[in-house]
Design a protein around this motif. Structure first.
Motif, PDB file in Angstrom:
ATOM      1  N   ALA A  85       0.831  -1.209   0.000  1.00 15.09           N
ATOM      2  CA  ALA A  85       0.000   0.000   0.000  1.00 15.09           C
ATOM      3  C   ALA A  85       0.865   1.257   0.000  1.00 15.09           C
ATOM      4  N   ALA A  86       1.942   1.252   0.787  1.00 18.83           N
ATOM      5  CA  ALA A  86       2.847   2.399   0.804  1.00 18.83           C
ATOM      6  C   ALA A  86       3.540   2.570  -0.554  1.00 18.83           C
ATOM      7  N   CYS A  87       3.935   1.451  -1.166  1.00 17.47           N
ATOM      8  CA  CYS A  87       4.535   1.516  -2.507  1.00 17.47           C
ATOM      9  C   CYS A  87       3.573   2.151  -3.504  1.00 17.47           C
ATOM     10  N   ASP A  88       2.297   1.785  -3.398  1.00 15.89           N
ATOM     11  CA  ASP A  88       1.311   2.341  -4.329  1.00 15.89           C
ATOM     12  C   ASP A  88       1.168   3.844  -4.144  1.00 15.89           C
ATOM     13  N   VAL A  89       1.188   4.303  -2.895  1.00 21.27           N
ATOM     14  CA  VAL A  89       1.113   5.746  -2.633  1.00 21.27           C
ATOM     15  C   VAL A  89       2.357   6.444  -3.180  1.00 21.27           C
ATOM     16  N   CYS A  90       3.501   5.791  -3.068  1.00 19.54           N
ATOM     17  CA  CYS A  90       4.779   6.388  -3.489  1.00 19.54           C
ATOM     18  C   CYS A  90       5.076   6.208  -4.978  1.00 19.54           C
ATOM     19  N   LEU A  91       4.272   5.397  -5.683  1.00 19.54           N
ATOM     20  CA  LEU A  91       4.592   5.062  -7.074  1.00 19.54           C
ATOM     21  C   LEU A  91       4.698   6.281  -7.996  1.00 19.54           C
ATOM     22  N   PRO A  92       3.791   7.268  -7.913  1.00 18.40           N
ATOM     23  CA  PRO A  92       3.943   8.433  -8.797  1.00 18.40           C
ATOM     24  C   PRO A  92       5.291   9.133  -8.626  1.00 18.40           C
ATOM     25  N   LEU A  93       5.756   9.252  -7.381  1.00 14.96           N
ATOM     26  CA  LEU A  93       7.065   9.871  -7.145  1.00 14.96           C
ATOM     27  C   LEU A  93       8.174   9.013  -7.733  1.00 14.96           C
ATOM     28  N   TYR A  94       8.069   7.709  -7.575  1.00 15.36           N
ATOM     29  CA  TYR A  94       9.048   6.792  -8.154  1.00 15.36           C
ATOM     30  C   TYR A  94       9.125   6.974  -9.668  1.00 15.36           C
ATOM     31  N   GLN A  95       7.968   7.091 -10.296  1.00 15.96           N
ATOM     32  CA  GLN A  95       7.936   7.254 -11.747  1.00 15.96           C
ATOM     33  C   GLN A  95       8.473   8.618 -12.178  1.00 15.96           C
ATOM     34  N   GLN A  96       8.134   9.657 -11.427  1.00 22.00           N
ATOM     35  CA  GLN A  96       8.584  11.010 -11.774  1.00 22.00           C
ATOM     36  C   GLN A  96      10.095  11.160 -11.662  1.00 22.00           C
ATOM     37  N   THR A  97      10.701  10.382 -10.774  1.00 21.79           N
ATOM     38  CA  THR A  97      12.140  10.522 -10.519  1.00 21.79           C
ATOM     39  C   THR A  97      12.963   9.412 -11.174  1.00 21.79           C
ATOM     40  N   ASN A  98      12.370   8.711 -12.126  1.00 20.04           N
ATOM     41  CA  ASN A  98      13.068   7.621 -12.812  1.00 20.04           C
ATOM     42  C   ASN A  98      13.619   6.586 -11.839  1.00 20.04           C
ATOM     43  N   GLY A  99      12.844   6.329 -10.780  1.00 15.88           N
ATOM     44  CA  GLY A  99      13.183   5.250  -9.876  1.00 15.88           C
ATOM     45  C   GLY A  99      14.144   5.589  -8.761  1.00 15.88           C
ATOM     46  N   THR A 100      14.475   6.868  -8.583  1.00 11.90           N
ATOM     47  CA  THR A 100      15.447   7.225  -7.542  1.00 11.90           C
ATOM     48  C   THR A 100      14.790   7.636  -6.224  1.00 11.90           C
ATOM     49  N   ALA A 101      13.476   7.834  -6.218  1.00 14.29           N
ATOM     50  CA  ALA A 101      12.754   8.183  -4.994  1.00 14.29           C
ATOM     51  C   ALA A 101      11.443   7.406  -4.977  1.00 14.29           C
ATOM     52  N   GLY A 102      10.701   7.538  -3.878  1.00 13.40           N
ATOM     53  CA  GLY A 102       9.434   6.814  -3.759  1.00 13.40           C
ATOM     54  C   GLY A 102       9.622   5.339  -3.451  1.00 13.40           C
ATOM     55  N   LEU A 103      10.706   4.990  -2.771  1.00 16.14           N
ATOM     56  CA  LEU A 103      11.029   3.597  -2.444  1.00 16.14           C
ATOM     57  C   LEU A 103      10.593   3.277  -1.015  1.00 16.14           C
ATOM     58  N   VAL A 104      10.186   2.015  -0.794  1.00 18.32           N
ATOM     59  CA  VAL A 104       9.680   1.577   0.511  1.00 18.32           C
ATOM     60  C   VAL A 104      10.373   0.267   0.886  1.00 18.32           C
ATOM     61  N   SER A 105      10.934   0.206   2.102  1.00 20.07           N
ATOM     62  CA  SER A 105      11.755  -0.943   2.512  1.00 20.07           C
ATOM     63  C   SER A 105      11.005  -1.926   3.402  1.00 20.07           C
ATOM     64  N   LEU A 106      11.259  -3.217   3.168  1.00 21.56           N
ATOM     65  CA  LEU A 106      10.789  -4.304   4.031  1.00 21.56           C
ATOM     66  C   LEU A 106      11.982  -5.209   4.331  1.00 21.56           C
ATOM     67  N   GLU A 107      12.157  -5.574   5.600  1.00 20.74           N
ATOM     68  CA  GLU A 107      13.349  -6.296   6.033  1.00 20.74           C
ATOM     69  C   GLU A 107      13.164  -7.813   6.004  1.00 20.74           C
ATOM     70  N   VAL A 108      14.234  -8.505   5.611  1.00 18.44           N
ATOM     71  CA  VAL A 108      14.234  -9.966   5.773  1.00 18.44           C
ATOM     72  C   VAL A 108      14.281 -10.276   7.267  1.00 18.44           C
ATOM     73  N   ALA A 109      13.892 -11.485   7.643  1.00 22.31           N
ATOM     74  CA  ALA A 109      13.911 -11.865   9.055  1.00 22.31           C
ATOM     75  C   ALA A 109      15.329 -11.697   9.599  1.00 22.31           C
ATOM     76  N   PRO A 110      15.492 -10.984  10.721  1.00 21.29           N
ATOM     77  CA  PRO A 110      16.839 -10.671  11.208  1.00 21.29           C
ATOM     78  C   PRO A 110      17.645 -11.880  11.670  1.00 21.29           C
ATOM     79  N   ASP A 111      16.987 -12.981  11.957  1.00 19.73           N
ATOM     80  CA  ASP A 111      17.751 -14.159  12.400  1.00 19.73           C
ATOM     81  C   ASP A 111      18.458 -14.863  11.244  1.00 19.73           C
ATOM     82  N   LEU A 112      18.293 -14.344  10.024  1.00 19.76           N
ATOM     83  CA  LEU A 112      18.988 -14.911   8.866  1.00 19.76           C
ATOM     84  C   LEU A 112      20.292 -14.175   8.558  1.00 19.76           C
ATOM     85  N   ALA A 113      20.687 -13.261   9.439  1.00 19.42           N
ATOM     86  CA  ALA A 113      21.790 -12.350   9.142  1.00 19.42           C
ATOM     87  C   ALA A 113      23.099 -13.041   8.769  1.00 19.42           C
ATOM     88  N   ASP A 114      23.318 -14.240   9.280  1.00 14.62           N
ATOM     89  CA  ASP A 114      24.585 -14.934   9.000  1.00 14.62           C
ATOM     90  C   ASP A 114      24.412 -16.132   8.072  1.00 14.62           C
TER      91      ASP A 114
END
Length: 351
Positions: A85-114
């Motif tokens: 949902a956040a990506c969808d809200v940010c998508l116009p900005l992502y498109q306007q900036t050729n993919g350099t803005a409007g990005l949203v992060s989701l983390e892998v499970a932290p117990d996989l770090a090693d």
């Protein structure tokens, strides 16, 4: 948010280090984007707080608990929906900036770090499940995570490499990213939309070190590391190695300042924003720190100011017998454990 627009004009993006269902559904995130915010980051601690404090999750949680799913699967359904949902809200900005803005992060499970293989598997699964071009997968910058970064970049995945605390760790990130870009180019695949950020944590460094330092050096280590890391970033992006990739349309890894909420009440509450403003960088800011910055923040291109003093400060610190690389490794491991603890805590109500 005039101050945010002023920061943008100096070439730095401000991302919100917060995500919840209410933020999205109330229209608040869209409003913040209109006023200059350029992206969103999340982590297990943020989702833990959101699930506990946002009533919009209650009905979905109740329904998910009726289904034969593991707590982690229930969490993922909630978190993936929020990030989509956040990506969808940010998508116009992502498109306007050729993919350099409007990005949203989701983390892998932290117990996989090693575990490189498990990190790659989970990151690719989350990337495919999110199915949004402006999603980013967060991976910790352990040696295993750096190896995963190379494979994920080669697969065309946007990556937020997190928990970096030293210039050496950042240099490793550049090399891992470049290796992935070269692998992708060898397959004649496009690289122009792959975005990677290196999240360099600031306040945790000072919080850990200040008690070991004389008063004249307290509160200065993190900013000194940031300023020298940025100078080295400028050098790397002008190197022959990177220019060979740049002509193929590869974007450089960008430095993202994280852990920017001031932990020491004796310091300015905008210390880790005002002093690291610079072109081609990002600062991800929790809501309360962002509000403080909007109220009384000063905007200037500060990241390259007082570089000689920053270098001198680092030399003095090391002359005191402090090994900054050893500190970085310890803080990275502590950060992973904090995220594991937060992840375990957010799963408890989903049992």
């Amino acid at each position: 948010m005039a101050v945010i627009s002023a920061v943008n004009q100096l070439g730095q993006q401000i991302w919100l280090d917060n995500l919840s269902r209410s933020l999205i559904q109330s229209g608040e995130l869209a409003r913040m984007l209109e006023e200059g915010i350029s992206g969103v980051t999340s982590n297990p601690a943020i989702f833990q707080k959101a699930f506990a404090g946002d009533s919009l999750y209650a009905e979905d949680v109740a329904q998910l608990k009726q289904q034969p799913l593991s707590p982690k699967q229930r969490y993922e359904q909630l978190a993936v929906a929020d990030v989509q949902a956040a990506c969808d809200v940010c998508l116009p900005l992502y498109q306007q900036t050729n993919g350099t803005a409007g990005l949203v992060s989701l983390e892998v499970a932290p117990d996989l770090a090693d575990d490189t293989a498990a990190t790659i598997t989970e990151a690719l699964r989350l990337w495919q499940t999110l199915n949004r071009p402006n999603a980013m997968i967060k991976v910790p910058a352990t040696d295993s995570g750096l190896a995963a970064l190379t494979t994920l970049v080669a697969q065309g995945v946007n990556v937020n490499l997190t928990l970096l605390f030293s210039k050496k760790q950042v240099q490793k990130a550049y090399q891992a990213h470049a290796a992935g870009i070269r692998q992708r180019l060898a397959q004649n695949l496009p690289v122009d939309r792959i975005q990677v950020v290196a999240s360099f944590f600031l306040s945790r460094i000072d919080n850990a070190l200040d008690k070991l330092l004389p008063a004249a050096l307290q509160g200065k280590t993190a900013l000194a590391l940031a300023k020298t890391a940025y100078a080295e970033w400028q050098e790397f992006t002008q190197s022959r190695e990177f220019k060979n990739l740049s002509v193929q349309q590869a974007a450089p890894v960008r430095l993202l300042w994280a852990s920017t909420a001031t932990k020491n009440p004796q310091y300015s509450d905008v210390l880790y924003i005002e002093n690291v403003i610079g072109s081609h960088t990002i600062n991800t800011v929790p809501t309360h720190t962002l509000n403080a910055f909007m109220q009384h923040g000063q905007v200037a291109a500060t990241i390259s100011e007082n570089l000689a003093q920053a270098k001198s400060n680092l030399i003095e610190i090391e002359q005191l017998g402090i090994n900054l690389e050893s500190l970085a490794e310890r803080l990275q491991q502590e950060g992973i454990q904090q995220f594991i603890d937060a992840f375990d805590a957010l799963l408890q109500p989903l049992n």
